[in-house]
Design a protein around this motif. Structure first.
Motif, short mmCIF file in Angstrom:
data_model
loop_
_atom_site.label_atom_id
_atom_site.label_comp_id
_atom_site.label_asym_id
_atom_site.label_seq_id
_atom_site.Cartn_x
_atom_site.Cartn_y
_atom_site.Cartn_z
N LEU A 50 37.38 7.66 4.64
CA LEU A 50 37.62 8.43 5.01
C LEU A 50 38.96 8.65 5.07
O LEU A 50 39.03 9.69 5.47
CB LEU A 50 36.63 8.22 6.24
CG LEU A 50 35.30 7.37 6.46
CD1 LEU A 50 34.69 7.72 8.49
CD2 LEU A 50 34.49 9.50 6.42
N TYR A 51 39.55 8.11 4.92
CA TYR A 51 41.14 7.68 5.55
C TYR A 51 41.70 9.14 3.90
O TYR A 51 42.52 9.90 4.39
CB TYR A 51 41.90 6.55 5.11
CG TYR A 51 43.31 6.72 5.22
CD1 TYR A 51 44.18 7.15 6.05
CD2 TYR A 51 43.96 6.50 3.65
CE1 TYR A 51 45.71 6.67 6.10
CE2 TYR A 51 45.27 6.50 3.59
CZ TYR A 51 46.47 7.10 5.07
OH TYR A 51 47.62 6.75 4.78
N ASN A 52 41.19 8.21 2.89
CA ASN A 52 41.42 9.32 2.05
C ASN A 52 41.41 10.68 1.64
O ASN A 52 40.85 11.77 1.56
CB ASN A 52 40.94 8.31 0.39
CG ASN A 52 41.55 7.35 -0.22
OD1 ASN A 52 43.22 6.98 0.14
ND2 ASN A 52 40.87 6.46 -0.46
N VAL A 53 39.97 10.81 2.64
CA VAL A 53 39.06 12.43 2.62
C VAL A 53 40.74 13.05 3.48
O VAL A 53 40.02 14.53 3.17
CB VAL A 53 37.60 12.16 3.13
CG1 VAL A 53 37.11 13.44 3.59
CG2 VAL A 53 36.98 12.29 1.38
N LEU A 54 40.69 12.27 4.64
CA LEU A 54 40.69 12.64 6.06
C LEU A 54 42.03 12.85 5.93
O LEU A 54 43.34 13.95 6.35
CB LEU A 54 40.06 12.32 7.33
CG LEU A 54 39.06 12.53 7.44
CD1 LEU A 54 38.71 11.95 8.65
CD2 LEU A 54 37.80 13.73 7.70
N LYS A 55 43.23 12.64 5.06
CA LYS A 55 44.30 11.97 5.38
C LYS A 55 44.99 13.57 4.48
O LYS A 55 44.80 13.98 4.47
CB LYS A 55 44.79 10.76 4.92
CG LYS A 55 45.07 10.72 3.22
CD LYS A 55 45.85 10.15 2.37
CE LYS A 55 46.06 10.02 0.62
NZ LYS A 55 47.01 8.61 0.71
N PRO A 56 46.49 13.98 5.27
CA PRO A 56 47.13 14.87 5.68
C PRO A 56 47.85 15.49 4.36
O PRO A 56 47.95 13.98 3.67
CB PRO A 56 48.27 15.53 6.39
CG PRO A 56 47.96 14.43 7.54
CD PRO A 56 46.79 13.17 6.82
N ARG A 57 47.10 15.99 2.80
CA ARG A 57 47.58 16.07 2.00
C ARG A 57 49.03 16.43 1.82
O ARG A 57 48.93 17.93 2.03
CB ARG A 57 46.46 16.87 0.72
CG ARG A 57 45.26 15.73 0.72
CD ARG A 57 44.28 16.59 -1.09
NE ARG A 57 42.81 15.83 -0.69
CZ ARG A 57 42.77 14.69 -1.08
NH1 ARG A 57 44.07 14.42 -1.82
NH2 ARG A 57 41.56 13.53 -1.22
N LYS A 58 49.63 15.77 0.78
CA LYS A 58 51.36 16.69 0.48
C LYS A 58 51.42 18.39 -0.29
O LYS A 58 50.69 17.59 -1.37
CB LYS A 58 52.09 15.50 0.23
CG LYS A 58 52.34 14.61 0.45
CD LYS A 58 53.74 13.41 0.28
CE LYS A 58 53.73 12.41 0.92
NZ LYS A 58 54.96 11.91 0.64
N GLU A 59 51.45 19.26 -0.16
CA GLU A 59 52.25 19.83 -0.92
C GLU A 59 52.56 19.70 -2.07
O GLU A 59 54.18 18.71 -1.83
CB GLU A 59 53.11 21.40 0.57
CG GLU A 59 53.38 22.42 -0.85
CD GLU A 59 54.53 23.11 -0.04
OE1 GLU A 59 54.74 24.87 -0.48
OE2 GLU A 59 54.89 23.23 0.84
N LEU A 60 52.50 19.94 -2.79
CA LEU A 60 53.42 19.79 -4.44
C LEU A 60 54.34 21.01 -4.37
O LEU A 60 53.97 21.95 -4.91
CB LEU A 60 52.25 20.10 -5.85
CG LEU A 60 52.35 20.16 -6.91
CD1 LEU A 60 53.01 18.49 -6.60
CD2 LEU A 60 51.55 20.38 -7.92
N LEU A 61 55.52 20.50 -4.62
CA LEU A 61 56.96 21.41 -4.88
C LEU A 61 57.11 22.15 -5.86
O LEU A 61 57.14 23.18 -6.38
CB LEU A 61 57.33 20.85 -3.71
CG LEU A 61 59.21 21.53 -3.80
CD1 LEU A 61 59.38 22.19 -2.47
CD2 LEU A 61 59.65 19.91 -3.02
N MET A 62 56.39 20.46 -6.43
CA MET A 62 57.28 21.00 -8.06
C MET A 62 56.29 20.10 -8.90
O MET A 62 56.13 19.01 -8.77
CB MET A 62 58.44 20.88 -8.48
CG MET A 62 58.14 21.72 -10.18
SD MET A 62 58.66 23.32 -10.74
CE MET A 62 59.76 23.85 -9.41
N GLY A 63 55.51 20.21 -10.06
CA GLY A 63 54.51 19.74 -10.91
C GLY A 63 54.90 20.02 -12.67
O GLY A 63 55.66 21.11 -12.85
N GLY A 64 55.73 18.90 -12.70
CA GLY A 64 55.65 18.71 -14.46
C GLY A 64 54.89 17.59 -16.08
O GLY A 64 54.22 16.78 -14.81
#
Length: 217
Positions: A50-64
Motif C-alpha cells: 500500500l505504501y509503494n502504491v499510494l506514496k507520492p511519486r517523484k517527477e522525473l526531471l531528467m533521465g539518461g
C-alpha cells in the motif's frame, strides 16, 4: 441475541478467565503463535504494498542511459547530483535518473537483430532524455530513428564547428532509397573531462537525445 461461539474458542476463553494477564499472554502465544506470525507478516506485506502504491511519486526531471559506457563515481555524480543541482530540482518532488546497460559488441547482423530491436523497444518504452553510448552500441541504432535531430538542439554555426564529431542518420523511403540530407543525431564527447577519465583507450563515447524525450525544451 446471544452469539454462539465455536466450542474450541469457547474452551480457550474459559481457560483464560482465571489467569493473570501475564499468564493469558503466555497461553495465547504458546497456542496461537503460528497464526499470530502469519497475521503479522501479512500485515507487514500489505502495508508495504500500500505504501509503494499510494506514496507520492517523484517527477522525473531528467533521465539518461549509458550503454556500453562505465562511469567513475565522479562521472556518475556529475550526471546525477550536479545535473540535478544545475536544473534546480526539488529534492522532495523531483529526481534525476541514470541507468547502465551492457550490450557487448553489437553489429548489424542476423545474430544481433534481437539485441538491437530490444534496445529500440527500451528506448521508446522508457522516459529517457539522453544516451551515452560507445560506437558499437550507437551505430546499429542510428537507422531506427531513436535519436533527436541535433539541429533542434544546436545552431547551424555550432554544428559546423562540431562537424568532425557528429554521427549522421540517412533518411530513406519505403524502398530503402536515400531521401534528403543526412541528419546529425549524435555527438562524440570523448574529449570531455568527465568522460575521458572513465573510457578505455580507442573507445569513443557519443551523446544522443531521445526522439521522444519528455523534456523537448
Amino acid at each position: 441475541m446471544k452469539i454462539k461461539l465455536n466450542p474450541k474458542l469457547q474452551y480457550q476463553l474459559e481457560c483464560l478467565k482465571p489467569m493473570t494477564w501475564r499468564q493469558r499472554i503466555d497461553h495465547i502465544w504458546s497456542n496461537f503463535k503460528e497464526i499470530i506470525l502469519i497475521v503479522l507478516i501479512s500485515a507487514i506485506v500489505v502495508t508495504g504494498l500500500l505504501y509503494n502504491v499510494l506514496k507520492p511519486r517523484k517527477e522525473l526531471l531528467m533521465g539518461g542511459m549509458c550503454a556500453n559506457v562505465s562511469l567513475t563515481q565522479e562521472g556518475t555524480a556529475y550526471l546525477q547530483e550536479d545535473l540535478f543541482a544545475a536544473l534546480q530540482g526539488s529534492e522532495k518532488k523531483q529526481e534525476v535518473q541514470l541507468s547502465f546497460r551492457s550490450y557487448g559488441d553489437i553489429t548489424v547482423s542476423v545474430e544481433s537483430y534481437d539485441t538491437v530491436t530490444s534496445i529500440v523497444a527500451f528506448v521508446y518504452g522508457e522516459k529517457l532524455d539522453y544516451f551515452l553510448m560507445d560506437q558499437t552500441a550507437i551505430k546499429p541504432l542510428i537507422g531506427y530513428e531513436c535519436f533527436m535531430d541535433l539541429r533542434q538542439v544546436f545552431s547551424q554555426a555550432e554544428l559546423e564547428q562540431m562537424k568532425d564529431k557528429l554521427q549522421y542518420s540517412q533518411p530513406t523511403d519505403e524502398n530503402g532509397n536515400n531521401v534528403g540530407d543526412p541528419i546529425p543525431v549524435a555527438l562524440d564527447i570523448t574529449d570531455l573531462p568527465f568522460v575521458q577519465s572513465c573510457v578505455e583507450q580507442k573507445k569513443h563515447v557519443y551523446l544522443a537525445f531521445a526522439v521522444n524525450s519528455p523534456n523537448q525544451d
